[in-house]
Design a protein around this motif. Structure first.
Motif, short mmCIF file in Angstrom:
data_model
loop_
_atom_site.label_atom_id
_atom_site.label_comp_id
_atom_site.label_asym_id
_atom_site.label_seq_id
_atom_site.Cartn_x
_atom_site.Cartn_y
_atom_site.Cartn_z
N CYS A 90 11.21 9.78 -3.85
CA CYS A 90 9.80 9.56 -4.21
C CYS A 90 9.68 9.04 -5.64
O CYS A 90 8.96 8.06 -5.91
CB CYS A 90 9.01 10.85 -4.06
N PHE A 91 10.38 9.67 -6.58
CA PHE A 91 10.29 9.25 -7.98
C PHE A 91 10.98 7.92 -8.20
O PHE A 91 10.55 7.12 -9.04
CB PHE A 91 10.87 10.32 -8.90
N GLY A 92 12.08 7.67 -7.48
CA GLY A 92 12.76 6.38 -7.61
C GLY A 92 11.88 5.24 -7.15
O GLY A 92 11.77 4.20 -7.83
N VAL A 93 11.20 5.41 -6.01
CA VAL A 93 10.30 4.38 -5.50
C VAL A 93 9.10 4.22 -6.43
O VAL A 93 8.68 3.09 -6.76
CB VAL A 93 9.84 4.73 -4.07
N ALA A 94 8.52 5.34 -6.87
CA ALA A 94 7.33 5.29 -7.72
C ALA A 94 7.60 4.59 -9.05
O ALA A 94 6.82 3.75 -9.49
CB ALA A 94 6.80 6.70 -7.97
N SER A 95 8.71 4.95 -9.70
CA SER A 95 9.02 4.34 -11.00
C SER A 95 9.31 2.86 -10.86
O SER A 95 8.97 2.06 -11.75
CB SER A 95 10.20 5.06 -11.66
N SER A 96 9.93 2.46 -9.74
CA SER A 96 10.20 1.03 -9.51
C SER A 96 8.90 0.27 -9.23
O SER A 96 8.68 -0.82 -9.78
CB SER A 96 11.16 0.87 -8.32
N CYS A 97 8.04 0.85 -8.41
CA CYS A 97 6.77 0.19 -8.08
C CYS A 97 5.88 0.05 -9.30
O CYS A 97 5.12 -0.92 -9.41
CB CYS A 97 6.04 0.97 -6.99
N PHE A 98 5.98 1.00 -10.23
CA PHE A 98 5.17 0.91 -11.45
C PHE A 98 5.49 -0.36 -12.23
O PHE A 98 4.60 -1.08 -12.67
CB PHE A 98 5.42 2.15 -12.33
N VAL A 99 6.77 -0.64 -12.37
CA VAL A 99 7.20 -1.83 -13.13
C VAL A 99 6.77 -3.10 -12.40
O VAL A 99 6.24 -4.04 -13.01
CB VAL A 99 8.72 -1.82 -13.34
N VAL A 100 6.98 -3.15 -11.08
CA VAL A 100 6.63 -4.34 -10.32
C VAL A 100 5.11 -4.54 -10.31
O VAL A 100 4.61 -5.67 -10.44
CB VAL A 100 7.17 -4.26 -8.88
N ALA A 101 4.35 -3.45 -10.17
CA ALA A 101 2.89 -3.54 -10.12
C ALA A 101 2.32 -4.11 -11.41
O ALA A 101 1.29 -4.79 -11.39
CB ALA A 101 2.29 -2.16 -9.84
N LEU A 102 2.97 -3.83 -12.54
CA LEU A 102 2.49 -4.34 -13.82
C LEU A 102 2.49 -5.86 -13.88
O LEU A 102 1.78 -6.46 -14.71
CB LEU A 102 3.34 -3.79 -14.97
N GLN A 103 3.28 -6.50 -13.00
CA GLN A 103 3.31 -7.95 -12.96
C GLN A 103 2.08 -8.53 -12.26
O GLN A 103 1.80 -9.72 -12.37
CB GLN A 103 4.57 -8.43 -12.22
N TYR A 104 1.34 -7.68 -11.54
CA TYR A 104 0.27 -8.19 -10.68
C TYR A 104 -1.12 -7.65 -11.02
O TYR A 104 -2.12 -8.30 -10.70
CB TYR A 104 0.57 -7.84 -9.22
N THR A 105 -1.20 -6.46 -11.58
CA THR A 105 -2.52 -5.85 -11.80
C THR A 105 -2.59 -5.23 -13.18
O THR A 105 -1.61 -5.24 -13.94
CB THR A 105 -2.81 -4.81 -10.71
N THR A 106 -3.73 -4.66 -13.52
CA THR A 106 -3.94 -4.09 -14.84
C THR A 106 -3.34 -2.69 -14.93
O THR A 106 -3.16 -2.00 -13.92
CB THR A 106 -5.44 -4.01 -15.17
N ASP A 165 -2.55 -3.75 -6.54
CA ASP A 165 -3.30 -2.57 -6.12
C ASP A 165 -2.59 -1.85 -4.98
O ASP A 165 -2.63 -0.62 -4.89
CB ASP A 165 -4.71 -2.98 -5.69
N GLY A 166 -1.95 -2.61 -4.09
CA GLY A 166 -1.18 -1.98 -3.01
C GLY A 166 -0.03 -1.17 -3.55
O GLY A 166 0.23 -0.05 -3.08
N LEU A 167 0.67 -1.72 -4.54
CA LEU A 167 1.77 -0.98 -5.15
C LEU A 167 1.27 0.25 -5.90
O LEU A 167 1.95 1.29 -5.92
CB LEU A 167 2.55 -1.90 -6.10
N ALA A 168 0.09 0.15 -6.51
CA ALA A 168 -0.50 1.33 -7.18
C ALA A 168 -0.75 2.44 -6.18
O ALA A 168 -0.55 3.63 -6.48
CB ALA A 168 -1.79 0.93 -7.89
N LEU A 169 -1.19 2.08 -4.97
CA LEU A 169 -1.39 3.08 -3.93
C LEU A 169 -0.06 3.67 -3.47
O LEU A 169 0.03 4.87 -3.18
CB LEU A 169 -2.14 2.46 -2.75
N VAL A 170 0.99 2.84 -3.39
CA VAL A 170 2.31 3.34 -3.03
C VAL A 170 2.79 4.36 -4.06
O VAL A 170 3.33 5.41 -3.71
CB VAL A 170 3.32 2.18 -2.91
N ILE A 171 2.57 4.06 -5.35
CA ILE A 171 2.94 5.00 -6.41
C ILE A 171 2.24 6.34 -6.21
O ILE A 171 2.85 7.41 -6.29
CB ILE A 171 2.57 4.42 -7.79
#
Length: 308
Positions: A90-106, A165-171
């Motif tokens: 869970c934390f591995g996926v969340a921390s990875s999605c956080f970085v990727v999400a920053l490329q797309y949303t605020t 926003d989708g990645l933010a929801l995954v996080i």
């Protein structure tokens, strides 16, 4: 005066204050994540994930070796079991999605959506384990879902990316799952689980990333992003959260979604869109009032308990 007596005199008031300070310190440290990321000029987000996870895993491993020693650290990893593996994923996926999400949303969209994790965890626990949810919690969950829906609606109008926003929801879902697993398996030690999660993210990013070499200035920012922002923040949180009630820890943790967008606005001029501000205000108000009410209820129960 013996060392044991000195420790006794410091407890429990000293431990309570230290717990609050450590959790607050972790929230403030995490709140700079989006600001630090905006200073990193690396096109491939998976390269950022690799270096951030590598620095975080290294910091957390060294922290455990310093705090617990090699033998105890190895024992904690061996005793995690499937629950610990689940928290790590869970934390591995969340921390990875956080970085990727920053490329797309605020940053605001990510942090304010992520702030809803405690209430989403209650909803997930009800769906999976049938845990009872009282009326006040249902109202808070409904308000949070409404607030997140308003924030996410900005992606449909083109103001932010639906991917982000989708990645933010995954996080948020991953954090919620980690909360539920930890609640049902209190024997799981969070530090080794999170360390394993960051190591798993590092390995996955190694195969998904492009060229790994980065400039020296970027490497410095990546060190802050991984070792300090993620690693040190987690170390402070898992140490402090043991010393104070869970509801209070969650309440103090709301400093992160409050301060995070503020730093990015002041330093980088990234102004959240109107729907993010409105929806985020609903999310934060619902979360704050729910946790505050839960904390007060727990304190009232403790005062009226015959064992108090």
């Amino acid at each position: 005066m013996s060392h044991a007596s000195a420790i006794h005199l410091r407890s429990p008031a000293h431990d309570f204050r230290m717990g609050v300070l450590l959790v607050a310190g972790s929230a403030v440290t995490w709140s700079f994540g989006g600001t630090i990321a905006r200073f990193i000029h690396v096109d491939d987000s998976w390269t950022v994930v690799f270096w951030r996870a590598l620095f975080a895993a290294t910091f957390l491993l060294l922290f455990m070796l310093w705090r617990d020693g090699p033998r105890a650290t190895a024992a904690m990893f061996r005793n995690m079991g499937l629950a610990g593996l689940g928290v790590a994923i869970c934390f591995g996926v969340a921390s990875s999605c956080f970085v990727v999400a920053l490329q797309y949303t605020t940053v605001a969209n990510i942090l304010l959506t992520q702030a809803a994790a405690p209430l989403f965890a209650g909803l997930l626990a009800w769906m999976v384990f049938g845990e009872r949810i009282d009326g006040a919690t249902w109202a808070a969950i409904a308000a949070v879902i409404g607030g997140v829906a308003i924030m996410v609606s900005a992606s449909f109008s083109g103001e932010v990316s639906p991917i982000g926003d989708g990645l933010a929801l995954v996080i948020t879902i991953m954090f919620s799952a980690a909360i539920v697993i930890t609640r049902h398996h209190p024997e799981v030690r969070m530090t080794p689980a999170v360390c394993l999660g960051t190591a798993m993210a590092c390995v996955a990013a190694f195969f998904l990333s492009g060229p790994l070499p980065v400039s020296l200035p970027d490497l410095g920012w990546l060190f802050l992003f991984g070792a300090v922002n993620l690693g040190a923040g987690l170390a402070m949180f898992v140490t402090g959260a043991r010393l104070i009630p869970a509801a209070l820890a969650a309440l103090v943790g709301t400093l992160e979604p409050v301060l995070g967008p503020l730093w990015v606005w002041l330093i980088h001029g990234e102004v959240p869109v109107a729907r993010t501000i409105f929806g985020g205000a609903i999310v934060f108000a619902a979360l704050f009032l729910h946790i505050l009410n839960d904390w007060r209820r727990q304190r009232a129960q403790k005062r009226t308990s015959p064992m108090a």
